[in-house]
Design a protein around this motif. Structure first.
Motif, mmCIF file in Angstrom:
data_model
loop_
_atom_site.group_PDB
_atom_site.id
_atom_site.type_symbol
_atom_site.label_atom_id
_atom_site.label_comp_id
_atom_site.label_asym_id
_atom_site.label_seq_id
_atom_site.Cartn_x
_atom_site.Cartn_y
_atom_site.Cartn_z
ATOM 1 N N UNK A 121 0.847 -1.190 0.000
ATOM 2 C CA UNK A 121 0.000 0.000 0.000
ATOM 3 C C UNK A 121 0.888 1.247 0.000
ATOM 4 N N UNK A 122 0.253 2.405 -0.119
ATOM 5 C CA UNK A 122 1.018 3.652 -0.083
ATOM 6 C C UNK A 122 1.727 3.833 1.257
ATOM 7 N N UNK A 123 1.042 3.455 2.353
ATOM 8 C CA UNK A 123 1.676 3.549 3.676
ATOM 9 C C UNK A 123 2.830 2.559 3.793
ATOM 10 N N UNK A 124 2.643 1.360 3.237
ATOM 11 C CA UNK A 124 3.735 0.382 3.243
ATOM 12 C C UNK A 124 4.946 0.926 2.504
ATOM 13 N N UNK A 125 4.704 1.553 1.348
ATOM 14 C CA UNK A 125 5.807 2.100 0.554
ATOM 15 C C UNK A 125 6.540 3.201 1.320
ATOM 16 N N UNK A 126 5.794 4.015 2.022
ATOM 17 C CA UNK A 126 6.442 5.052 2.831
ATOM 18 C C UNK A 126 7.332 4.432 3.902
ATOM 19 N N UNK A 247 7.213 6.006 -1.927
ATOM 20 C CA UNK A 247 8.458 5.448 -1.382
ATOM 21 C C UNK A 247 9.595 6.463 -1.486
ATOM 22 N N UNK A 248 9.714 7.110 -2.636
ATOM 23 C CA UNK A 248 10.819 8.039 -2.835
ATOM 24 C C UNK A 248 10.685 9.281 -1.963
ATOM 25 N N UNK A 249 9.452 9.701 -1.694
ATOM 26 C CA UNK A 249 9.268 10.854 -0.812
ATOM 27 C C UNK A 249 9.788 10.551 0.578
ATOM 28 N N UNK A 250 9.436 9.380 1.107
ATOM 29 C CA UNK A 250 9.932 8.992 2.434
ATOM 30 C C UNK A 250 11.445 8.786 2.416
ATOM 31 N N UNK A 251 11.941 8.197 1.329
ATOM 32 C CA UNK A 251 13.385 7.979 1.204
ATOM 33 C C UNK A 251 14.131 9.316 1.165
ATOM 34 N N UNK A 253 13.176 12.152 2.435
ATOM 35 C CA UNK A 253 13.156 12.803 3.758
ATOM 36 C C UNK A 253 14.260 12.258 4.657
ATOM 37 N N UNK A 254 14.576 10.980 4.505
ATOM 38 C CA UNK A 254 15.639 10.390 5.326
ATOM 39 C C UNK A 254 17.025 10.819 4.855
ATOM 40 N N UNK A 255 17.206 10.909 3.527
ATOM 41 C CA UNK A 255 18.535 11.226 2.998
ATOM 42 C C UNK A 255 18.836 12.727 3.022
ATOM 43 N N UNK A 256 17.819 13.557 2.886
ATOM 44 C CA UNK A 256 18.056 14.993 2.849
ATOM 45 C C UNK A 256 18.909 15.384 1.660
#
Length: 506
Positions: A121-126, A247-251, A253-256
Motif C-alpha cells: 500500500x502507499x503507507x507500506x511504501x512510505x 516510497x521516494x518521498x519517504x526515502x 526525507x531520510x537522505x536529505x
C-alpha cells in the motif's frame, strides 16, 4: 521433520511442536529452503530454515554470516526494525554435521507478515522508503572490517563499462540494450554520488509488516558497500508511479541533501542489468527453460529501448531543426491563410460585393482550407467600419472551432491606427453610436481599411494588408435593446395590476 532437525541443531532445547510459517519467501523456496515456526517447552518461538540443496546451503551460510556481522554493528541498534538474530546453525556442508547434509538455521522468531512487493500500500511504501533511507545512512566501516565487498564510484563505472564491452563481444544481447547502457553511463552527473551500505536488493518476503509498520528486514547475505540505487531497482518492476513516489518521498526525507539527482536513472539501469544478468546466468548453466524465459524478457527490453531511442532521436532532430530554421510566420490556420491567400481573398470579396443584392454583408471564407462555416454569426447584419483602435478592457471571446488571429513576429504595422470592422445591428437602440465598438466583442479576424472610392455605400473587405485587423460583433447593443423592451413590458404589467387592484378596492 523440522522439529527433529531443530532438536539436532539445539540439543539443549525441548521442542514442543512446529507449524508452517505464514512468512513465505519465494526466493527461499526457489533455492530449496524450507521455513517453519518451532516452539519450545517454555513457549518461545523460533524461525527454522532448512535446506539440503547446494544452493540452499550456500544461501543459509551467507545469511548466518550476515546476521553475525550485523549483530556486532552498533549502528544498527538505532534502527526501527529488527534483523536476523541467529540462535543456532548446523552447516550441512561439513562432514560431521549434526543434521547430516541438511543445513539448519535457527533464528529468533520475527512477528509480522510477509507481503509481495507489488501489493504494498502507499503507507507500506512510505515505511519501506524510510527503512532504506535509514540503511543508506549507516557508516560503512562494519562492512569493510567484516570483509564484505566495498566499491567506490570509479570502480562501479569501470566494471559496468567492461561488462558492456564483453556483452557486445559475446553477441548474446541485442545491440539496442548495450548501446542504451553505454549512452547512460556517459550522462553528466550520473556518477556524482557516494557509495554506502546497501541491503543488496529487496525481494518478496524480505520485509515483514505489522499493519503498515516494518517489524523486520531479513536476508542480508548480499549486503555490501555499493551504489544506493541498487536497493531501489525493484520499485520499477513492482510498483506503479504513485507507489514509487510515496516510497521516494519517504526515502528523500531520510537522505536529505545526500540524495543525488540521478539515483532513479541508475536504479532503472540496475534493473535492466539484473534482467540481462539472469539471461547470461541461464546461458552459462545451459538451463533451456530459463534461457527461453529470460531471452523473451531481454528481447522485450531491447524493443522498448529501441522504440524509446527512436522517439528521442526524432524529438531531438525536430528541436534542432526548429532552432536552426530562420524565423517565419506562425503556422496557424488563420495566420497562414490570411498571409498566403491575400490575393485570392481580395478577388473573392470583390465577387461577393457584386453578387450580394440583399443589402447584407458576410465575411466570405470560401478560400480557407480550414473553413468552419459561415462567419456571419449575428444574423446577416450589415458591415460598417470604425477607424479607432480597440482598447477593450473586457474579455474577448473566441468562437468555438476558430483560433484567434495572430500577426507574425517581426512584422511591424506601418499605420499608427489599426482599422477595425464591426457588425452593427440595423435596428439597435444605439445605432447612432455605430463608430464606437462594443465592450462585449467576439474576435474573428483582422481586415484592412476599405478603399475610399466605394460607390456601393458599403464597406468592402480588403485583404492586401499583411496584418489582419479585427472584426467586432456588438452583442451588448442587442442585449440592451432587448432588456429595454422587457422592462417596458414589465412596467406596463405593473400599471395594469395596480389599476385592477384599485378598482377592486373601490
Amino acid at each position: 521433520m523440522i522439529a527433529a532437525l531443530t532438536s539436532a541443531a539445539m540439543p539443549n532445547a525441548a521442542i514442543a511442536g512446529a507449524r508452517a510459517s505464514e512468512q513465505t519467501n519465494p526466493t527461499d523456496e526457489g533455492y530449496g529452503v524450507d521455513h517453519a515456526v518451532v516452539q519450545d517447552a517454555a513457549g518461545k518461538l523460533y524461525d527454522v530454515f532448512a535446506s539440503n540443496t547446494p544452493e540452499g546451503r550456500k544461501r543459509l551460510a551467507g545469511r548466518v554470516r550476515a546476521a553475525q556481522t550485523l549483530s556486532q554493528a552498533r549502528e544498527l541498534g538505532g534502527l526501527g526494525f529488527a534483523v536476523d538474530s541467529i540462535v543456532a546453525f548446523s552447516n550441512g556442508d561439513l562432514k560431521h554435521s549434526a543434521t547430516g547434509d541438511t543445513s539448519v538455521l535457527v533464528a529468533t522468531h520475527h512477528v509480522g507478515q510477509a507481503r509481495p512487493l507489488e501489493l504494498l500500500t502507499l503507507d507500506d511504501c512510505s515505511s519501506v522508503g524510510t527503512a532504506l533511507g535509514a540503511i543508506h545512512r549507516l557508516r560503512p566501516d562494519f562492512l569493510q572490517e567484516a570483509g564484505y565487498p566495498t566499491f567506490v564510484t570509479g570502480q562501479i563505472r569501470a566494471q559496468l563499462t567492461a561488462w558492456i564491452k564483453r556483452l557486445r563481444q559475446a553477441g548474446h544481447v541485442p545491440q539496442e540494450i548495450t548501446t542504451s547502457w553505454a549512452n547512460i553511463l556517459e550522462t553528466d552527473g550520473l556518477w556524482s554520488f557516494s557509495t554506502c551500505p546497501v541491503h543488496g536488493g529487496l525481494r518478496d518476503g524480505d520485509v515483514l509488516f505489522s499493519g503498515s509498520s516494518i517489524t523486520a528486514v531479513t536476508n542480508w547475505q548480499d549486503m555490501q558497500v555499493n551504489d544506493p540505487a541498487r536497493d531501489l531497482a525493484w520499485i520499477f518492476a513492482k510498483l506503479d508511479e504513485n507507489h514509487r513516489n510515496a516510497l521516494l518521498s519517504a526515502y528523500g526525507r531520510m537522505l536529505g541533501n545526500r540524495l543525488d539527482d540521478l539515483i532513479m536513472l541508475r536504479a532503472n539501469l540496475w534493473l535492466q542489468m539484473e534482467q540481462v544478468g539472469d539471461f547470461i546466468s541461464a546461458l552459462n548453466k545451459a538451463d533451456n527453460a530459463k534461457i527461453m524465459q529470460f531471452k523473451a524478457q531481454v528481447e522485450r527490453l531491447a524493443h522498448q529501448l529501441g522504440v524509446a531511442t527512436a522517439k528521442n532521436r526524432v524529438q531531438t532532430e525536430t528541436k534542432q531543426e526548429s532552432k536552426d530554421r530562420p524565423q517565419r510566420p506562425p503556422s496557424t490556420i488563420t495566420v497562414g491563410t490570411l498571409l498566403n491567400e491575400s490575393e485570392r481573398r481580395r478577388n473573392a470579396a470583390a465577387q461577393q460585393n457584386d453578387s450580394d443584392t440583399t443589402g447584407e454583408r458576410h465575411v466570405d471564407a470560401v478560400d480557407m482550407d480550414d473553413s468552419t462555416g459561415d462567419f456571419d454569426v449575428t444574423g446577416s447584419q450589415p458591415v460598417r467600419k470604425t477607424k479607432e483602435i480597440v482598447n477593450d478592457a473586457t474579455e474577448a471571446f473566441v468562437p468555438a472551432g476558430a483560433q484567434p488571429s495572430q500577426a507574425p513576429s517581426g512584422n511591424t504595422n506601418e499605420h499608427e491606427a489599426t482599422s477595425v470592422s464591426t457588425f452593427i445591428p440595423e435596428h439597435s437602440a444605439k445605432e447612432r453610436h455605430e463608430s464606437m465598438p462594443s465592450s462585449s466583442t467576439m474576435v474573428i479576424s483582422r481586415l484592412e481599411t476599405a478603399d475610399d472610392n466605394d460607390d456601393t455605400n458599403e464597406e468592402s473587405i480588403p485583404a492586401s494588408h499583411s496584418e489582419a485587423a479585427t472584426v467586432l460583433i456588438p452583442l451588448l447593443e442587442r442585449d440592451e435593446a432587448t432588456m429595454q423592451k422587457a422592462q417596458a413590458q414589465i412596467n406596463q404589467w405593473e400599471t395594469e395590476d395596480a389599476t385592477d387592484e384599485k378598482l377592486r378596492v373601490e
